[in-house]
Design an enzyme around this catalytic site. Structure first.
Site, PDB file in Angstrom:
ATOM      1  N   ASN A  11       0.815  -1.229   0.000  1.00  0.00           N
ATOM      2  CA  ASN A  11       0.000   0.000   0.000  1.00  0.00           C
ATOM      3  C   ASN A  11       0.842   1.270   0.000  1.00  0.00           C
ATOM      4  O   ASN A  11       0.366   2.336   0.382  1.00  0.00           O
ATOM      5  CB  ASN A  11      -0.909   0.021   1.242  1.00  0.00           C
ATOM      6  CG  ASN A  11      -1.889  -1.130   1.237  1.00  0.00           C
ATOM      7  OD1 ASN A  11      -2.575  -1.353   0.259  1.00  0.00           O
ATOM      8  ND2 ASN A  11      -1.948  -1.865   2.340  1.00  0.00           N
ATOM      9  N   HIS A  13     -13.768  -2.019   7.344  1.00  0.00           N
ATOM     10  CA  HIS A  13     -12.584  -2.771   7.761  1.00  0.00           C
ATOM     11  C   HIS A  13     -12.815  -3.573   9.045  1.00  0.00           C
ATOM     12  O   HIS A  13     -13.540  -3.143   9.944  1.00  0.00           O
ATOM     13  CB  HIS A  13     -11.424  -1.794   7.981  1.00  0.00           C
ATOM     14  CG  HIS A  13     -10.101  -2.462   8.082  1.00  0.00           C
ATOM     15  ND1 HIS A  13      -9.465  -2.670   9.285  1.00  0.00           N
ATOM     16  CD2 HIS A  13      -9.308  -3.002   7.130  1.00  0.00           C
ATOM     17  CE1 HIS A  13      -8.313  -3.293   9.064  1.00  0.00           C
ATOM     18  NE2 HIS A  13      -8.189  -3.498   7.769  1.00  0.00           N
ATOM     19  N   GLU A  55     -15.565   3.856   5.285  1.00  0.00           N
ATOM     20  CA  GLU A  55     -14.218   4.180   4.808  1.00  0.00           C
ATOM     21  C   GLU A  55     -14.364   5.265   3.742  1.00  0.00           C
ATOM     22  O   GLU A  55     -15.425   5.386   3.116  1.00  0.00           O
ATOM     23  CB  GLU A  55     -13.555   2.928   4.209  1.00  0.00           C
ATOM     24  CG  GLU A  55     -13.257   1.898   5.262  1.00  0.00           C
ATOM     25  CD  GLU A  55     -12.658   0.600   4.723  1.00  0.00           C
ATOM     26  OE1 GLU A  55     -11.984   0.627   3.687  1.00  0.00           O
ATOM     27  OE2 GLU A  55     -12.876  -0.431   5.367  1.00  0.00           O
ATOM     28  N   SER A  76     -10.914  -0.378   1.138  1.00  0.00           N
ATOM     29  CA  SER A  76      -9.602  -1.019   1.023  1.00  0.00           C
ATOM     30  C   SER A  76      -9.565  -2.196   0.063  1.00  0.00           C
ATOM     31  O   SER A  76      -8.533  -2.491  -0.507  1.00  0.00           O
ATOM     32  CB  SER A  76      -9.137  -1.480   2.405  1.00  0.00           C
ATOM     33  OG  SER A  76     -10.022  -2.433   2.923  1.00  0.00           O
ATOM     34  N   ASP A 126     -12.991   6.521   8.012  1.00  0.00           N
ATOM     35  CA  ASP A 126     -11.656   5.908   8.052  1.00  0.00           C
ATOM     36  C   ASP A 126     -11.052   6.142   6.664  1.00  0.00           C
ATOM     37  O   ASP A 126     -11.489   5.539   5.681  1.00  0.00           O
ATOM     38  CB  ASP A 126     -11.840   4.411   8.353  1.00  0.00           C
ATOM     39  CG  ASP A 126     -10.542   3.598   8.181  1.00  0.00           C
ATOM     40  OD1 ASP A 126      -9.613   4.081   7.511  1.00  0.00           O
ATOM     41  OD2 ASP A 126     -10.505   2.464   8.694  1.00  0.00           O
ATOM     42  N   HIS A 151      -7.024   4.731   3.108  1.00  0.00           N
ATOM     43  CA  HIS A 151      -6.617   4.585   1.701  1.00  0.00           C
ATOM     44  C   HIS A 151      -6.894   5.828   0.860  1.00  0.00           C
ATOM     45  O   HIS A 151      -6.747   5.781  -0.362  1.00  0.00           O
ATOM     46  CB  HIS A 151      -7.302   3.355   1.082  1.00  0.00           C
ATOM     47  CG  HIS A 151      -6.862   2.084   1.724  1.00  0.00           C
ATOM     48  ND1 HIS A 151      -5.748   1.387   1.314  1.00  0.00           N
ATOM     49  CD2 HIS A 151      -7.362   1.409   2.796  1.00  0.00           C
ATOM     50  CE1 HIS A 151      -5.597   0.318   2.077  1.00  0.00           C
ATOM     51  NE2 HIS A 151      -6.556   0.311   2.989  1.00  0.00           N
ATOM     52  N   LYS A 162       0.094   3.578   4.851  1.00  0.00           N
ATOM     53  CA  LYS A 162      -0.090   3.512   3.396  1.00  0.00           C
ATOM     54  C   LYS A 162       0.676   4.661   2.728  1.00  0.00           C
ATOM     55  O   LYS A 162       1.875   4.577   2.564  1.00  0.00           O
ATOM     56  CB  LYS A 162      -1.588   3.541   3.070  1.00  0.00           C
ATOM     57  CG  LYS A 162      -2.260   2.199   3.263  1.00  0.00           C
ATOM     58  CD  LYS A 162      -2.781   1.959   4.612  1.00  0.00           C
ATOM     59  CE  LYS A 162      -3.388   0.586   4.768  1.00  0.00           C
ATOM     60  NZ  LYS A 162      -3.682   0.257   6.145  1.00  0.00           N
TER      61      LYS A 162
HETATM   62  C1  LIG Z   1      -9.402   0.787   5.914  1.00  0.00           C
HETATM   63  C2  LIG Z   1      -8.417   0.380   6.952  1.00  0.00           C
HETATM   64  N1  LIG Z   1      -8.591   0.796   8.222  1.00  0.00           N
HETATM   65  C3  LIG Z   1      -7.736   0.440   9.199  1.00  0.00           C
HETATM   66  C4  LIG Z   1      -6.654  -0.364   8.934  1.00  0.00           C
HETATM   67  C5  LIG Z   1      -5.733  -0.733  10.046  1.00  0.00           C
HETATM   68  O1  LIG Z   1      -4.648   0.121  10.013  1.00  0.00           O
HETATM   69  P1  LIG Z   1      -3.210  -0.313  10.600  1.00  0.00           P
HETATM   70  O2  LIG Z   1      -2.592  -1.169   9.544  1.00  0.00           O
HETATM   71  O3  LIG Z   1      -2.528   0.974  10.810  1.00  0.00           O
HETATM   72  O4  LIG Z   1      -3.466  -1.061  11.846  1.00  0.00           O
HETATM   73  C6  LIG Z   1      -6.431  -0.808   7.614  1.00  0.00           C
HETATM   74  C7  LIG Z   1      -5.326  -1.666   7.220  1.00  0.00           C
HETATM   75  O5  LIG Z   1      -4.340  -1.917   7.392  1.00  0.00           O
HETATM   76  C8  LIG Z   1      -7.340  -0.432   6.596  1.00  0.00           C
HETATM   77  O6  LIG Z   1      -7.166  -0.847   5.345  1.00  0.00           O
END
Ligand SMILES: Cc1ncc(COP(=O)(O)O)c(C=O)c1O
Length: 396
Positions: A52, A138, A180, A184, A209, A212, A241
């Site tokens: 990513n 997520h 989101e 993702s 969130d 991405h 990312k």
């Molecule tokens: C949309 C989304 N939210 C949260 C996370 C979690 O983040 P982290 O990898 O920093 O724990 C991810 C993936 O890794 C994600 O793709």
């Protein structure tokens, strides 16, 4: 004692067996990243379309040097939770810069996006409250929502009428809507304007969130909310990312920050991210703000990929998106693994993504196009995909 041992043994054996039976067995490979798009594995080089690192900042020299300078100045670790002696001047500076950049009163740093999402749910959502999350949200958020005492319901993906029904039914309560910004696993944008309006109409708070979307879209890379000109009450941004590092921040009001500082267990009971990491993140932020050229390059690469795959079996199976995430939905787990293996044999690394990460029957290759891929690398990917589909006829 022997019986207890057997209970454990059969639990592990049966769980492993069931994953294997569904072609859903997961393993890890210890690889070495040679650059943001190249992987070395067992002395072989692979082009990676799985990470990513959309802007290639994980190998950016200025960010690397900032991190090294941070270690020299502040040492390796933060030594405790931010509530003890883990919170330093540089953490505060990063929070201030993030909140100014994104137009919020406050920002709060977390060690990961997973922790940030869980923290919001566990500290804010109580017994008679409701959480309404997009169906494709997520695992970090949905897992916490399922475990919380709040009422948890999912609305159909990006479907405002489905959200409307939930909000109407639970009107007058303390409701949180979650989505989101860029999804993702599909790479599509949420209908943020409409979701925000619907949430406001029912006095619900909205949490976005943007793991991405941040760094990649909108003015100065301010993310999906900037594109749709909305200001959700809670915004989560991830640093794993486009920032090329790891960690996360919650952007919110001063009142919300004070609440979280007092009620978020993952803030109170977990070691703060190292101050050197905050120094590196400040440099990533500086790079992101001035990276219009990289964002443009990413867009050009995505368009190139789409053009190359047009009118082929690949486009038939694809859910093309505006982002770097370009999934090819194969459906069946075994077929998806075969495609991933075929690419691997051609020195291309694209991981098969299977349930429960994605819904059953939608196993996919989650292809990630980044700003640092060359046209030749993208061509190699597309030619290999074509070869595979020429040999294997698949229907969606
Ligand atoms: C949309 C989304 N939210 C949260 C996370 C979690 O983040 P982290 O990898 O920093 O724990 C991810 C993936 O890794 C994600 O793709």
């Amino acid at each position: 004692m022997k019986r207890v041992k057997n209970i454990w043994e059969s639990f592990l054996t049966n769980s492993i067996k069931s994953r294997k039976k569904e072609n859903n067995w997961r393993t890890r490979n210890s690889i070495q990243m040679k650059s943001s798009t190249k992987i070395i594995f067992k002395n072989q080089e692979y082009i990676s379309f799985s990470g990513n690192d959309y802007l290639g900042l994980s190998f950016n020299e200025d960010v690397k040097n900032a991190w090294k300078a941070g270690i020299n100045q502040y040492g390796n670790g933060s030594s405790s939770s931010g509530h003890i002696v883990g919170y330093s001047e540089v953490h505060r500076t990063l929070e201030e810069k993030l909140s100014q950049w994104l137009g919020y009163q406050e920002a709060l740093l977390f060690s990961s996006g997973y922790m940030a999402n869980q923290s919001i749910v566990f500290s804010l959502m109580k017994k008679r409250d409701s959480i309404f999350a997009d169906k494709m949200s997520h695992a970090s958020f949905t897992e916490a929502s399922m475990l919380s005492q709040a009422n948890f319901k999912r609305f159909a993906h990006n479907c405002i009428s489905s959200l409307h029904l939930l909000l109407k039914k639970h009107s007058g309560k303390k409701n949180l809507v979650f989505t989101e910004g860029v999804f993702s696993m599909d790479g599509d944008f949420a209908s943020l304007k409409l979701i925000h309006e619907e949430s406001k109409n029912h006095n619900a708070y909205l949490m976005v969130d943007d793991a991405h979307g941040i760094g990649l879209f909108g003015e100065e890379g301010k993310g999906s909310c900037n594109v749709f000109q909305i200001h959700p009450e809670i915004l989560m941004i991830g640093f794993g990312k486009s920032f090329g590092i790891c960690g996360a921040a919650i952007l919110c009001s001063s009142k919300m920050k004070n609440y979280l500082l007092n009620y978020s267990r993952s803030l109170i009971y977990s070691t703060m991210m190292p101050p050197s990491q905050a120094v590196a993140l400040l440099e990533s932020l500086r790079q992101i703000k001035r990276s219009n050229n990289l964002r443009k390059k990413l867009k050009i690469n995505v368009e190139f990929f789409k053009k190359m795959t047009k009118d082929s079996q690949i486009s038939f199976l694809s859910n093309f998106s505006e982002s770097g995430i370009q999934p090819i939905i194969v459906g069946d787990n075994q077929k998806c693994l075969e495609l991933s293996k075929f690419l691997f044999q051609n020195n291309i690394w694209v991981q098969a993504i299977r349930p429960p990460t994605v819904p059953f029957g939608t196993s996919r290759l989650r292809i990630v196009i980044t700003a640092n891929h060359t046209f030749d690398e993208i061509k190699k990917l597309v030619y290999s995909l074509r070869d595979f589909f020429d040999q294997n006829e698949y229907k969606k």
